[in-house]
Design a protein around this motif. Structure first.
Motif, mmCIF file in Angstrom:
data_model
loop_
_atom_site.group_PDB
_atom_site.id
_atom_site.type_symbol
_atom_site.label_atom_id
_atom_site.label_comp_id
_atom_site.label_asym_id
_atom_site.label_seq_id
_atom_site.Cartn_x
_atom_site.Cartn_y
_atom_site.Cartn_z
ATOM 1 N N GLY A 1 -17.522 2.364 -12.638
ATOM 2 C CA GLY A 1 -17.182 3.539 -11.911
ATOM 3 C C GLY A 1 -17.897 4.132 -10.763
ATOM 4 O O GLY A 1 -17.311 4.482 -9.589
ATOM 5 N N LEU A 2 -19.171 4.311 -10.852
ATOM 6 C CA LEU A 2 -20.007 4.870 -9.856
ATOM 7 C C LEU A 2 -20.005 3.730 -8.883
ATOM 8 O O LEU A 2 -20.125 4.092 -7.471
ATOM 9 C CB LEU A 2 -21.379 5.100 -10.546
ATOM 10 C CG LEU A 2 -21.386 6.380 -11.541
ATOM 11 C CD1 LEU A 2 -22.865 6.255 -12.002
ATOM 12 C CD2 LEU A 2 -21.040 7.528 -10.744
ATOM 13 N N HIS B 1 -27.325 0.093 -15.681
ATOM 14 C CA HIS B 1 -26.664 1.457 -15.441
ATOM 15 C C HIS B 1 -26.568 1.924 -14.220
ATOM 16 O O HIS B 1 -26.754 1.322 -13.367
ATOM 17 C CB HIS B 1 -27.436 2.360 -16.356
ATOM 18 C CG HIS B 1 -29.018 2.469 -16.139
ATOM 19 N ND1 HIS B 1 -29.949 1.530 -15.911
ATOM 20 C CD2 HIS B 1 -29.494 3.532 -15.150
ATOM 21 C CE1 HIS B 1 -31.347 1.896 -15.526
ATOM 22 N NE2 HIS B 1 -30.913 3.235 -14.737
ATOM 23 N N GLY B 2 -26.030 3.151 -14.065
ATOM 24 C CA GLY B 2 -25.731 3.647 -13.126
ATOM 25 C C GLY B 2 -26.440 4.387 -12.005
ATOM 26 O O GLY B 2 -25.780 5.079 -11.114
ATOM 27 N N PRO C 1 -21.669 -1.720 -17.564
ATOM 28 C CA PRO C 1 -20.949 -1.031 -18.263
ATOM 29 C C PRO C 1 -19.931 -0.328 -17.488
ATOM 30 O O PRO C 1 -20.012 -0.015 -16.214
ATOM 31 C CB PRO C 1 -22.199 0.192 -18.545
ATOM 32 C CG PRO C 1 -23.451 -0.596 -18.424
ATOM 33 C CD PRO C 1 -23.137 -1.442 -17.413
ATOM 34 N N ARG C 2 -18.957 0.065 -18.079
ATOM 35 C CA ARG C 2 -17.810 0.983 -17.452
ATOM 36 C C ARG C 2 -18.140 2.291 -16.570
ATOM 37 O O ARG C 2 -17.837 2.204 -15.662
ATOM 38 C CB ARG C 2 -16.851 1.450 -18.733
ATOM 39 C CG ARG C 2 -15.510 2.001 -17.929
ATOM 40 C CD ARG C 2 -14.570 2.467 -19.041
ATOM 41 N NE ARG C 2 -14.183 1.223 -19.706
ATOM 42 C CZ ARG C 2 -13.703 1.310 -21.094
ATOM 43 N NH1 ARG C 2 -13.512 2.368 -21.835
ATOM 44 N NH2 ARG C 2 -13.524 0.306 -21.851
ATOM 45 N N TYR C 3 -19.211 3.011 -16.887
ATOM 46 C CA TYR C 3 -19.423 4.118 -16.276
ATOM 47 C C TYR C 3 -20.182 4.082 -15.021
ATOM 48 O O TYR C 3 -19.923 4.189 -13.922
ATOM 49 C CB TYR C 3 -20.243 5.169 -17.123
ATOM 50 C CG TYR C 3 -20.459 6.391 -16.339
ATOM 51 C CD1 TYR C 3 -19.437 7.339 -16.169
ATOM 52 C CD2 TYR C 3 -21.880 6.329 -15.961
ATOM 53 C CE1 TYR C 3 -20.003 8.450 -15.456
ATOM 54 C CE2 TYR C 3 -22.314 7.733 -15.237
ATOM 55 C CZ TYR C 3 -21.251 8.826 -15.118
ATOM 56 O OH TYR C 3 -21.551 9.752 -14.351
ATOM 57 N N ALA C 4 -21.073 2.835 -15.138
ATOM 58 C CA ALA C 4 -21.537 2.331 -13.941
ATOM 59 C C ALA C 4 -20.774 1.746 -13.063
ATOM 60 O O ALA C 4 -20.995 1.971 -11.853
ATOM 61 C CB ALA C 4 -22.788 1.289 -14.521
ATOM 62 N N GLU D 1 -16.988 4.091 -6.640
ATOM 63 C CA GLU D 1 -17.266 5.302 -5.488
ATOM 64 C C GLU D 1 -18.112 4.980 -4.443
ATOM 65 O O GLU D 1 -17.833 5.214 -3.420
ATOM 66 C CB GLU D 1 -17.828 6.364 -6.453
ATOM 67 C CG GLU D 1 -16.806 7.002 -7.470
ATOM 68 C CD GLU D 1 -17.526 8.344 -8.004
ATOM 69 O OE1 GLU D 1 -18.642 8.802 -7.632
ATOM 70 O OE2 GLU D 1 -16.968 8.541 -9.223
#
Length: 111
Positions: free
Chosen positions: A97-98, A69-70, A92-95, A101
């Motif tokens: 993305g972080l 996880h992120g 996971p996609r959201y993680a 960044e």
């Protein structure tokens, strides 16, 4: 049944502390890293973050990094790892993305 090389578990951080989660699974000279986080220095020494010592991974080929996880204590050290090892990052996609960044902040997006 074919013989398989033994699996070694190499804890790099996150044991006995909150943060700096990082675990390597080694088999046949390759490692898969699960999480690669930082912890924050509360000793007042002027250090922003602390991450695992990646020198233990030098003898191996880093096959990839999987993030669960992120949170920073799970992804914050990935830019430092990717400066030393060229490896794909999964999660996971959201993680992810972080992670992108953080990679942009550290100017390592080309890796």
């Amino acid at each position: 049944m074919p013989l398989v090389a033994p699996l070694r578990v190499i804890p790099l951080g996150g044991l006995g502390e909150i943060g700096m989660n990082c675990l390597a699974l080694e088999q046949g000279g390759e490692v898969l890293i699960i999480d690669c986080g930082v912890t924050f220095d509360d000793r007042g020494l002027g250090v922003d973050v602390i991450h695992a010592d990646f020198s233990a991974l030098e003898p191996y080929r880093v096959a990839g990094v999987f993030v669960t996880h992120g949170h920073e204590d799970h992804i914050g050290a990935i830019p430092y790892l990717l400066k030393r090892f060229d490896a794909p990052v999964f999660g996971p996609r959201y993680a992810l993305g972080l992670v992108r960044e953080r990679a942009a902040e550290h100017e390592i997006l080309g890796h």
